[in-house]
Design a protein around this motif. Sequence first.
Motif, PDB file in Angstrom:
ATOM      1  N   SER A  43      -6.552  27.758   7.755  1.00  0.00           N
ATOM      2  CA  SER A  43      -5.172  27.878   8.246  1.00  0.00           C
ATOM      3  C   SER A  43      -5.107  28.434   9.669  1.00  0.00           C
ATOM      4  O   SER A  43      -4.024  28.597  10.214  1.00  0.00           O
ATOM      5  CB  SER A  43      -4.367  28.758   7.292  1.00  0.00           C
ATOM      6  OG  SER A  43      -5.047  29.975   7.098  1.00  0.00           O
ATOM      7  N   LEU A  44      -6.278  28.749  10.243  1.00  0.00           N
ATOM      8  CA  LEU A  44      -6.283  29.261  11.627  1.00  0.00           C
ATOM      9  C   LEU A  44      -6.886  28.211  12.551  1.00  0.00           C
ATOM     10  O   LEU A  44      -7.763  27.442  12.151  1.00  0.00           O
ATOM     11  CB  LEU A  44      -7.118  30.537  11.717  1.00  0.00           C
ATOM     12  CG  LEU A  44      -6.604  31.777  10.979  1.00  0.00           C
ATOM     13  CD1 LEU A  44      -7.524  32.952  11.283  1.00  0.00           C
ATOM     14  CD2 LEU A  44      -5.183  32.126  11.376  1.00  0.00           C
ATOM     15  N   GLN A  73      -8.460  30.841  17.040  1.00  0.00           N
ATOM     16  CA  GLN A  73      -8.191  32.056  16.265  1.00  0.00           C
ATOM     17  C   GLN A  73      -9.354  32.393  15.335  1.00  0.00           C
ATOM     18  O   GLN A  73      -9.632  33.568  15.091  1.00  0.00           O
ATOM     19  CB  GLN A  73      -6.911  31.887  15.463  1.00  0.00           C
ATOM     20  CG  GLN A  73      -5.681  32.022  16.347  1.00  0.00           C
ATOM     21  CD  GLN A  73      -4.405  31.823  15.570  1.00  0.00           C
ATOM     22  OE1 GLN A  73      -4.343  30.941  14.721  1.00  0.00           O
ATOM     23  NE2 GLN A  73      -3.409  32.614  15.874  1.00  0.00           N
ATOM     24  N   LEU A 105     -11.034  36.086  15.382  1.00  0.00           N
ATOM     25  CA  LEU A 105     -10.958  36.897  14.172  1.00  0.00           C
ATOM     26  C   LEU A 105     -12.045  37.976  14.077  1.00  0.00           C
ATOM     27  O   LEU A 105     -11.731  39.158  13.903  1.00  0.00           O
ATOM     28  CB  LEU A 105     -10.999  35.964  12.952  1.00  0.00           C
ATOM     29  CG  LEU A 105     -10.546  36.560  11.622  1.00  0.00           C
ATOM     30  CD1 LEU A 105      -9.097  36.995  11.667  1.00  0.00           C
ATOM     31  CD2 LEU A 105     -10.727  35.523  10.514  1.00  0.00           C
ATOM     32  N   ILE A 133      -4.772  38.545  12.349  1.00  0.00           N
ATOM     33  CA  ILE A 133      -4.500  38.938  10.948  1.00  0.00           C
ATOM     34  C   ILE A 133      -3.098  38.478  10.554  1.00  0.00           C
ATOM     35  O   ILE A 133      -2.879  37.920   9.473  1.00  0.00           O
ATOM     36  CB  ILE A 133      -4.613  40.475  10.793  1.00  0.00           C
ATOM     37  CG1 ILE A 133      -6.047  40.911  10.983  1.00  0.00           C
ATOM     38  CG2 ILE A 133      -4.070  40.940   9.451  1.00  0.00           C
ATOM     39  CD1 ILE A 133      -6.939  40.615   9.817  1.00  0.00           C
ATOM     40  N   ALA A 189      -1.386  36.131  12.014  1.00  0.00           N
ATOM     41  CA  ALA A 189      -1.356  34.663  12.035  1.00  0.00           C
ATOM     42  C   ALA A 189      -1.919  34.111  10.737  1.00  0.00           C
ATOM     43  O   ALA A 189      -1.374  33.171  10.150  1.00  0.00           O
ATOM     44  CB  ALA A 189      -2.169  34.153  13.214  1.00  0.00           C
ATOM     45  N   MET A 190      -3.001  34.739  10.253  1.00  0.00           N
ATOM     46  CA  MET A 190      -3.628  34.258   9.034  1.00  0.00           C
ATOM     47  C   MET A 190      -2.704  34.505   7.835  1.00  0.00           C
ATOM     48  O   MET A 190      -2.528  33.629   6.983  1.00  0.00           O
ATOM     49  CB  MET A 190      -4.962  34.988   8.825  1.00  0.00           C
ATOM     50  CG  MET A 190      -5.778  34.388   7.733  1.00  0.00           C
ATOM     51  SD  MET A 190      -7.544  34.768   7.861  1.00  0.00           S
ATOM     52  CE  MET A 190      -7.591  36.460   8.234  1.00  0.00           C
ATOM     53  N   ALA A 213       0.090  31.973   8.023  1.00  0.00           N
ATOM     54  CA  ALA A 213      -0.354  30.617   7.677  1.00  0.00           C
ATOM     55  C   ALA A 213      -0.649  30.512   6.185  1.00  0.00           C
ATOM     56  O   ALA A 213      -0.343  29.502   5.549  1.00  0.00           O
ATOM     57  CB  ALA A 213      -1.591  30.264   8.488  1.00  0.00           C
TER      58      ALA A 213
END
Lengths: 232, 808
Positions: free
Chosen positions: A100-101, A105, A109, B418, B420-421, B424
Amino acid sequence: MQNLIKLNHIYKAYTLGPLKTPVLQDISLTINTGEFVVITGPSGNGKSTLLNLLTGIDKPCEGEIIVNGSALHRLKEEELSVWRGLNVGIVFQFFQLLPSLSLLQNIQLPMDFVNKYPRKERLERAHYLLDRVGLAKQANQLPGQVSGGQQQRAAIARALANDPALLVADEPTGNLDSATAENIYTLFATLQQEGKTLVIVTHNEELAKTANRHITLHDGRVSSDQYQSPLQ
Amino acid sequence: MYLNSILWKKVSSDLLIHKYRTVLSISSIAIGLFVIGTLLGMMDLQLSYMDKAHQASQPSHISLMLRRDVDFSVAETIRNLPEVDSVDTMTQFTGQFKTSNSTPWQTGTLLFRTDYLNQKQDQMHLLAGSFPHDKAVAIERLSAQYAHLNLGDTLEINTPNGTETLTITGIIRHPFVKPPTFGGQIHVFIAPELAPTFNIPSSSFRQLLVQVKPPYSPEKAHLIASEIRQKLATLNIPVNATLLQNPEQHWGRAIFKGIHLILTVMAWASLALSSVLILNTVGALITQQTNQIGIMKSLGARRTSIAKIYLSEVFVLSIIALLIAIPLSWVGAYYSSQWLLDLFNIEISGFVYSPKTLYIMIAGGLIAPILAALQPILQGASISVRQAISSYGLGADFVSNRFDQWLELKIATRLPTIYAMALANLFRRKARLIGTQSVLIIAGVLFMVIMSLITSLKLTLNNELARSAYDIRLGFIQDQPGETINKLVNSVPNTQQIELWKRLPVELSVNAKLIQQVGSLGMQMIALPTNTLMYKPLIVEGRWFDSSDEQQDHLVLNADTAELNGIHVGDKIQTSLLQQSSRAWEVIGLYRWFAGSGYAVEPVYGPLSTLQLNTKTEFKYSFALLTAKLNSLTEEKAYLEALKAVFQEYPIALDVYTTLAKREQRQFAENQFKPMIGMLLGLAIMIAIVGAIGLSGTLAISVLQRTREIAVLRAIGAKSKTIFRLFMLEGLFHGLLAWLISVPTAYLVAAPLAKQLGLTMLGIHLDFVFSQLSVLIWLVVVLILAIFATYLPARNATKIVVRAGLEY
């Protein structure tokens, strides 16, 4: 050269009900900084287990593992997470990018986890790493939108995010076609030339030839450990 | 559903291994069933006990409240009317009393029947002790509870001839009393021989009870009531109000009709919502066990065999949920119906449950979860072996669409990774997201609608009270000369202004046919000065009185009644007032009637001067409306007590039903609405809990499904607190998203829904206002629920060990 990895009399067994099956027996090894090591051997002979021990993902039943000065066999799970983030980059067979990233990203992370680089530098570094693996244009794409080879290159970029001393990979080309796999060998070779230590488990004979040291496991023991001239 | 022992073993181990998921599934079905069982059980018990109690009291079909004491011979005259089957009588009047617990005089209702042992209609049952005799009195059951009075206690009662000390020797149930918390009076039953002490002849009555000859029909009762009123008019006996009631069904049914409909819909909705969670859980279970399905299929399992296994799991969950929900809902239904029945002065003896509701629960509890689970189970069972046993790392379960790409590009890239994850991940499984969100959104919307209903109710009460300028309204049993009222009222300190009104029973007809009315206690004309300063109802059409209406045959009618009969402003309707021939009056305006449930006498307003013009005898008044220097409820109470004392002393009997104090009335009105609003809020909370369980389930499933992903995160350096934060954030985003959607939805639907709820449940037209406070409260509630719901799954996520997770 400095010792980066030191394994002393490692014994590892898995217990399944009343049965205790040894996987690694009396493994003692030293890997120096800057070496490119491939580990090969038949399936079920302990290659992945050895890699898991080197990354602190698993612990030995007996023996000592010292990697980059840390005694991994003594560290707790939480301490191991922090240690891994700083010291080791892992490349998995199935890439294991967060779906989903975006690729960018995914690379940011580990930097966010470890806080080694100031917040402002992380984005720039993620772009730099993607550029290094030839994915600058795909930065904002989701993993599902790019090819398997591109995903694996992004995974390598992620593994390099915190500039670890050690890069380990478990069958990194197992899911790639030969042309794409060759790209990955070249990338590994370049990383070695830049001073990174690489330990790679593979069945791929071509990849094995690009390394400067080839260790073979058989029945959980080191059956051969040879230095070789890598193919360029 | 036949399964061999090995497959049963799989079913039981699936349920036992994932205890948390099993508990969540059982809880969500059990809550839905509990809501159904409690609400339907409560309604069934309530209605059946209400009807039983009503029928046991031998209810009168027509009850006429007379304005003065009437001799028994009049009852005999009425009994001789052709369609009258039987008559009975009683007398209720206002008195003052003191209990041993209270020093000031209190106003209450004193009541006597000629022969307590031979009551024919509206029977008052002796619950303890003995019926009143000599100076021994009985106390009404609710009054005894409210005033903490018991057998053997004494009461001092104020009589025109001094104080009488009376002993309570009995507790009686009166079938038609308002609970004291809703503004009802303390009721004391006295012996008929004590009536002369209050200057009331013991051979008289003030309330005439009539049963019509069978077969009963409401139309017939309505017609005979009109005949009786005409007969009484010829005998110069004015009637204050007429009550018609169905002998089979309790009069309170009308009050609950609307709320029962809404509660039934909500009860089924809560089961449907909890079934959505089953859909989520089963969907996740199938996804998680896809590999196992593939292996079973490769070993020869057919689609039906696979479906049977998972349907059996749902069946077992449903049975356990039923076993939990049934006893809990019995307790819930019993105590809630007991509480509601108590408001209607009805007792339930011993523990009871509704068998009908039990059957509904069993049927609903087994069918709804299976139906909800059917689609994911059939879909899972149909998967091919190749699809089922293949595994391609983390992205295998994630198919990104345009929305995900937009979210990633436009929103997620601007957030720390974090966040964003977590964001999502929130949108990763859209079907599950919709299921979880729908429950939380419905709970939120319901909460905000109910809060808006409460706020609107308060506003409506405030507006209605603002339309009334008076502080106190005194109602007289018999109309009184203005001079006497003025003298008495002005003798009480703090009195400022006084206005006198008159009431008269009225019958309105169009084309020689009596019009249908909204008020179930009949109609009366309220005659007031055209320039009244004390009251102006909310005029929805036409106008209120002004000086041009002096001595005119003009009236202002209830808008609902006008709508019911197709009457418009400007129409002329035949108006028949006591002792006067019917005349055509013009409707000049329509007002909005504020009367909860319609269980009241419906006013028709007319000019006082018109009545004065047509009155041949001395003109007398029925009401005094007063303003006074009052700053609090306590001051208001003291002032009203002082007024009551002055009138009692004179003596002029005040009518307990029409004498009221504005602030106190507001409190009573709020008390009356509390049970229904409480019930709705309780439902919203239940749904919110179902939502929280759903959220917890969704996140627990996410943790299971993302085990490998969590392991990867840990492998690349994520600490426990990072993983914990990631899931907590996801839970909070869930709450936030539900809030963001529910606020505009609630804003859109609150006005029509709250208005409809007000009309259906409370019988009033609400002045709507959206509760802005509810938006903030719901944000806090939903975030707290999200935190609670997320905590356990998030903690479990931190416990995932890297190696085990990567092998998952």
